[in-house]
Enzyme design. Structure first.
Site, PDB file in Angstrom:
ATOM      1  N   GLY A 133       0.835  -1.196   0.000  1.00  0.00           N
ATOM      2  CA  GLY A 133       0.000   0.000   0.000  1.00  0.00           C
ATOM      3  C   GLY A 133       0.865   1.239   0.000  1.00  0.00           C
ATOM      4  O   GLY A 133       1.989   1.235   0.505  1.00  0.00           O
ATOM      5  N   GLN A 134       0.330   2.256  -0.607  1.00  0.00           N
ATOM      6  CA  GLN A 134       1.029   3.528  -0.555  1.00  0.00           C
ATOM      7  C   GLN A 134       0.012   4.613  -0.302  1.00  0.00           C
ATOM      8  O   GLN A 134      -0.966   4.749  -1.035  1.00  0.00           O
ATOM      9  CB  GLN A 134       1.754   3.805  -1.872  1.00  0.00           C
ATOM     10  CG  GLN A 134       2.597   5.062  -1.769  1.00  0.00           C
ATOM     11  CD  GLN A 134       3.357   5.346  -3.058  1.00  0.00           C
ATOM     12  OE1 GLN A 134       3.176   4.676  -4.058  1.00  0.00           O
ATOM     13  NE2 GLN A 134       4.188   6.356  -3.015  1.00  0.00           N
ATOM     14  N   THR A 153      -0.735   8.766   1.294  1.00  0.00           N
ATOM     15  CA  THR A 153      -0.181  10.104   1.175  1.00  0.00           C
ATOM     16  C   THR A 153       1.030  10.257   2.082  1.00  0.00           C
ATOM     17  O   THR A 153       1.973  10.958   1.760  1.00  0.00           O
ATOM     18  CB  THR A 153      -1.263  11.135   1.573  1.00  0.00           C
ATOM     19  OG1 THR A 153      -2.521  10.661   1.111  1.00  0.00           O
ATOM     20  CG2 THR A 153      -0.972  12.489   1.006  1.00  0.00           C
ATOM     21  N   TYR A 154       0.967   9.607   3.216  1.00  0.00           N
ATOM     22  CA  TYR A 154       2.035   9.804   4.199  1.00  0.00           C
ATOM     23  C   TYR A 154       2.828   8.554   4.480  1.00  0.00           C
ATOM     24  O   TYR A 154       3.627   8.533   5.401  1.00  0.00           O
ATOM     25  CB  TYR A 154       1.425  10.291   5.522  1.00  0.00           C
ATOM     26  CG  TYR A 154       0.616  11.529   5.336  1.00  0.00           C
ATOM     27  CD1 TYR A 154       1.256  12.741   5.150  1.00  0.00           C
ATOM     28  CD2 TYR A 154      -0.765  11.473   5.301  1.00  0.00           C
ATOM     29  CE1 TYR A 154       0.515  13.889   4.948  1.00  0.00           C
ATOM     30  CE2 TYR A 154      -1.507  12.621   5.097  1.00  0.00           C
ATOM     31  CZ  TYR A 154      -0.856  13.822   4.918  1.00  0.00           C
ATOM     32  OH  TYR A 154      -1.588  14.951   4.706  1.00  0.00           O
ATOM     33  N   ASN A 194       4.196   4.310   3.324  1.00  0.00           N
ATOM     34  CA  ASN A 194       4.280   3.106   2.514  1.00  0.00           C
ATOM     35  C   ASN A 194       3.959   1.956   3.441  1.00  0.00           C
ATOM     36  O   ASN A 194       4.397   1.948   4.589  1.00  0.00           O
ATOM     37  CB  ASN A 194       5.686   2.931   1.957  1.00  0.00           C
ATOM     38  CG  ASN A 194       5.879   3.794   0.730  1.00  0.00           C
ATOM     39  OD1 ASN A 194       5.173   3.634  -0.255  1.00  0.00           O
ATOM     40  ND2 ASN A 194       6.813   4.731   0.800  1.00  0.00           N
ATOM     41  N   LYS A 249       3.822  -0.151   8.512  1.00  0.00           N
ATOM     42  CA  LYS A 249       3.543   1.109   7.832  1.00  0.00           C
ATOM     43  C   LYS A 249       4.641   2.088   8.176  1.00  0.00           C
ATOM     44  O   LYS A 249       4.821   2.447   9.341  1.00  0.00           O
ATOM     45  CB  LYS A 249       2.182   1.622   8.313  1.00  0.00           C
ATOM     46  CG  LYS A 249       1.773   2.983   7.811  1.00  0.00           C
ATOM     47  CD  LYS A 249       0.301   3.243   8.169  1.00  0.00           C
ATOM     48  CE  LYS A 249      -0.089   4.682   7.934  1.00  0.00           C
ATOM     49  NZ  LYS A 249      -1.499   4.952   8.185  1.00  0.00           N
ATOM     50  N   ASP A 272     -11.591   9.920   8.042  1.00  0.00           N
ATOM     51  CA  ASP A 272     -11.138   9.526   6.700  1.00  0.00           C
ATOM     52  C   ASP A 272     -11.709   8.157   6.331  1.00  0.00           C
ATOM     53  O   ASP A 272     -10.990   7.267   5.869  1.00  0.00           O
ATOM     54  CB  ASP A 272      -9.604   9.522   6.627  1.00  0.00           C
ATOM     55  CG  ASP A 272      -9.109   9.589   5.172  1.00  0.00           C
ATOM     56  OD1 ASP A 272      -9.930   9.878   4.275  1.00  0.00           O
ATOM     57  OD2 ASP A 272      -7.909   9.356   4.943  1.00  0.00           O
TER      58      ASP A 272
END
Ligand SMILES: Nc1ncnc2c1ncn2[C@@H]1O[C@H](COP(=O)(O)OP(=O)(O)OP(=O)(O)O)[C@@H](O)[C@H]1O
Length: 719
Positions: free
Chosen positions: A159-160, A162-163, A165, A181, A276
């Site tokens: 996963g990547q 905005t803040y 990886n 993460k 979010d």
């Protein structure tokens, strides 16, 4: 375990005890709307301070809050209260160990939470924790020791964001697969530290089967990196929905929604807003269990507090109207709005409100949910309502738009997508609605089919590959109508954005080369090298390139509403949300949840409106412009503005980022046949503006370095 009082007096005593702990039932005051027997929603006028206890069923973790006069008969679905005197029932349930009473709802928002005595902090530092973490989130790391990177074997990147990886990894010490993460943050920046520690505190404070569990932290005193270790989840809802041929059954949709709402209820009853909620943040394991993840934008909230919160949260397509209108005091209802969007998306197979800008997002919301009542505008005095307010009301069309969906689902959407946040109810309330109490019931997660691992990132890779092949085919064919890497279904302006973001992603990936010296036993980049020697792995290459965030689904085969569904409201699931400017809420604009001054429009929005308006003025000359929406002079009261003619120019002025005046006038929105054209133009103007800004910056930098700018940069700098 505390006693549950059945009478006012004894409850007052109970409340007093809680109060002494500094935690008077603050968590429960958002029970502000109830359904009456005749099914009509009514605002609950009871004082939030009347709420006495919250009960949580240990098994489902569903919670119920009780007002003094509610302490009577309650229903239980599944393991919740049904036809019992709460007192007697709860006593029994407590004795059986099935239910517990939360006495201290405010543990997370207590100002002291996160701090530990100085001596404990010193011990933590001695144990290897960085001092910033011991100081900012000492309580959250209590009892833990920092994990070392060399006790993990990094596998693939999964996963990547905005803040961050996110990697799949093997925890060598415990011999299990985990997700780690890596968060980009700067431990020297107080704001960064604040956000990072808040995420950790919240994750550690929430303990629920439908909320992702933080298992540890990889860090050291010397390293500037911080890795969060989580249980590994095979899927996210976006990736799962995008699997080719995927079609969710109704029982399955209910199963996911039930878990989402139960998890949200746990957050809200512990004073946490997620802020979010979207498909890629809803992780699902191989047993069908859904867990809410990514608390990077989460915040504590206290309905009684007057502390303002930022409105720049939640990914645009899932952002509640009050946030778009600049609310700085809001609550759990913002997450419920997002849940409503997810519900619609699960049935329709695509995002239901895919706006490209904040203005367009609001327009889509108004078209679907109706514009807010005059009372609402007056009552809320939302900062941006003076900028954007339709001149005549939009009619609500949720029922017609989703007429092919089951009635109970539409009923729940009507609740969750209420324009007035007070009418959205609570997550606990949503769980008792017809949607969950009528057949087909939510299925058991374990009965769900087993799917191949599916993440949002995988869906993007498939799309990238499909586009690449299409581009190759086009290049070899007679016509070449698309730009390389272009989306066949995106307007050119968006294609450009997409391409530029892809390039940026590429740059970001390069910057992650540092991970080859990260201390992990095996690094994905080394693995990639090994793989490349064996086979040219395009997918793996693309994994490094794609960016994150997007729609939940791309047409999963659920009965489509077809032409009944407003086409303007639909996009192909292939659109990459992160490629569209301003769609993803950012942390950097949350300095302690700073907020805009009430009544002062946010420059970006004013600029957007201004450009939109200028493009409208062009359309206006053809006299085809709908007079429905009007932008009024800044600072005018809504009533005063409504009386002004929209033909006058300029009728709105505000101040841009540098204090320069921005004039806009006339109606905000053109008739629907012009809207697309107008938005394209609007989009193009934003791009052009952004490019000029960028060129100017480059020019200034080159000048500072004593280098000669190119002609185009020279031209840009003259603008
Ligand atoms: N525990 C986990 N197990 C498996 N995959 C995970 C896990 N946590 C995150 N992911 C994957 O990584 C992706 C990005 O994670 P996350 O949303 O936490 O990052 P982020 O940087 O905060 O993202 P965003 O920019 O969307 O806010 C998720 O969509 C999911 O696919």
């Amino acid at each position: 375990m505390g006693c549950i009082a059945s009478k006012e007096n004894s409850q007052d005593g109970h409340r007093e005890r809680l109060s002494r702990k500094g935690s008077l039932d603050r968590r429960v005051s958002h029970v502000n709307s109830l359904r009456t027997d005749d099914g009509v929603r009514s605002k609950d006028k009871r004082n939030s301070g009347d709420v006495k206890v919250m009960l949580t069923d240990k098994k489902t973790r569903g919670s119920r809050r009780y007002h003094g006069d509610q302490i009577e008969k309650r229903r239980i679905e599944k393991n919740m209260v049904e036809n019992y005197e709460v007192d007697a029932f709860c006593q029994t349930q407590i004795e059986k160990g099935k239910m517990e009473v939360f006495q201290d709802f405010s543990i997370l928002s207590h100002p002291a939470w996160g701090k530990v005595p100085k001596c404990v902090e010193a011990e933590q530092v001695a144990a290897g924790w960085p001092s910033w973490l011991a100081s900012a989130a000492g309580e959250a790391i209590r009892g833990w020791v920092p994990r070392r990177a060399n006790t993990f074997e990094k596998l693939d990147r999964i996963g990547q964001g905005t803040y961050s990886n996110v990697y799949k990894a093997r925890d060598v010490t415990h011999d299990k697969i985990v997700a780690i993460k890596k968060v980009r943050f700067d431990s020297g920046d107080p704001e960064s530290v604040k956000f990072m520690s808040r995420e950790i505190i919240i994750l550690r404070g929430l303990d629920h089967p439908n909320i992702i569990k933080l298992q540890g932290l990889i860090t050291s005193q010397t390293s500037s990196s911080l890795y969060l270790v989580f249980e590994y989840m095979e899927h996210d809802l976006t990736g799962l929905s995008a699997l080719p041929g995927m079609k969710f059954t109704e029982a399955q949709i209910k199963c996911y929604m039930q878990q989402l709402l139960t998890g949200l209820d746990h957050c809200h009853s512990h004073g946490v807003l997620h802020r979010d909620v979207k498909g890629s943040n809803l992780l699902i394991d191989d047993n069908g269990v859904l867990k809410i993840a990514d608390f990077g934008l989460a915040s504590f909230f206290d309905p009684r507090s007057s502390a303002p919160l930022t409105s720049r949260v939640v990914t645009l397509w899932y952002r509640a109207p009050e946030l778009l209108l600049g609310a700085s005091r809001y609550g759990a209802a913002v997450d419920l709005w997002s849940a409503g969007c997810i519900l619609g998306e699960l049935y329709s197979g695509r995002p239901i409100l895919p706006g490209r800008t904040e203005v367009e997002q609001l327009h889509k919301i108004f078209k679907l949910c109706g514009s807010p009542s005059e009372d609402y505008w007056i009552k809320t005095k939302l900062p941006r309502s003076s900028v954007i307010k339709p001149q005549r009301p939009y009619r609500r069309s949720v029922k017609e738009t989703f007429k092919d969906f089951p009635a109970a689902a539409v009923g729940l959407m009507e609740n969750l997508l209420s324009m007035d946040p007070a009418h959205r109810g609570t997550a606990a309330f949503a769980l008792t609605t017809e949607f969950f109490t009528t057949k087909p019931f939510a299925c058991d997660p374990s009965s769900l089919p087993k799917y191949p691992p599916s993440k949002e990132i995988d869906a993007k890779l498939r799309d990238e590959e499909a586009r690449r092949q299409e581009a190759v085919a086009r290049r070899s064919g007679p016509k070449e109508s698309l730009a390389p890497n272009g989306h066949p279904d995106l307007p050119l302006s968006l294609q450009k954005k997409h391409n530029s973001v892809s390039q940026n992603s590429g740059k970001m990936v390069n910057s992650h080369k540092e991970q080859t010296v990260s201390g992990f036993m095996i690094d994905p980049s080394e693995r990639r090298q090994a793989v490349r020697e064996g086979r040219g792995d395009f997918m793996e290459h693309q994994r490094r390139k794609v960016s994150h965030s997007g729609p939940l689904a791309q047409g999963n085969g659920w009965t489509r509403t077809g032409k009944n569904f407003d086409n303007h409201n639909m996009v192909s699931g292939r659109h990459d949300l992160s490629t569209i400017s301003g769609l993803v809420a950012t942390r950097t604009i949350l300095p302690g949840d700073h907020q805009e001054k009430p009544g002062v429009p946010q420059p970006e929005l004013v600029n957007q409106v201004g450009r939109l308006q200028r493009s409208l003025n062009g359309l206006e000359s053809s006299r085809k412009v709908d007079q429905n929406c009007q932008i009024k002079k800044m600072g005018d009261s809504p009533q005063a503005g409504a009386g002004k003619s929209s033909n006058k120019e300029p009728s709105l002025h505000g101040r841009g980022p540098k204090g320069n005046k921005i004039y806009v006038s006339g109606p905000l929105l053109a008739p629907s046949n012009n809207v697309e054209q107008m938005l394209k133009e609007h989009d193009r103007q934003i791009q052009e503006y952004a490019r000029k800004r960028l060129d100017k910056t480059k020019h200034a930098k080159l000048k500072a370095l004593g280098k000669q700018p190119t002609d185009s940069l020279m031209a840009a700098s003259r603008h």
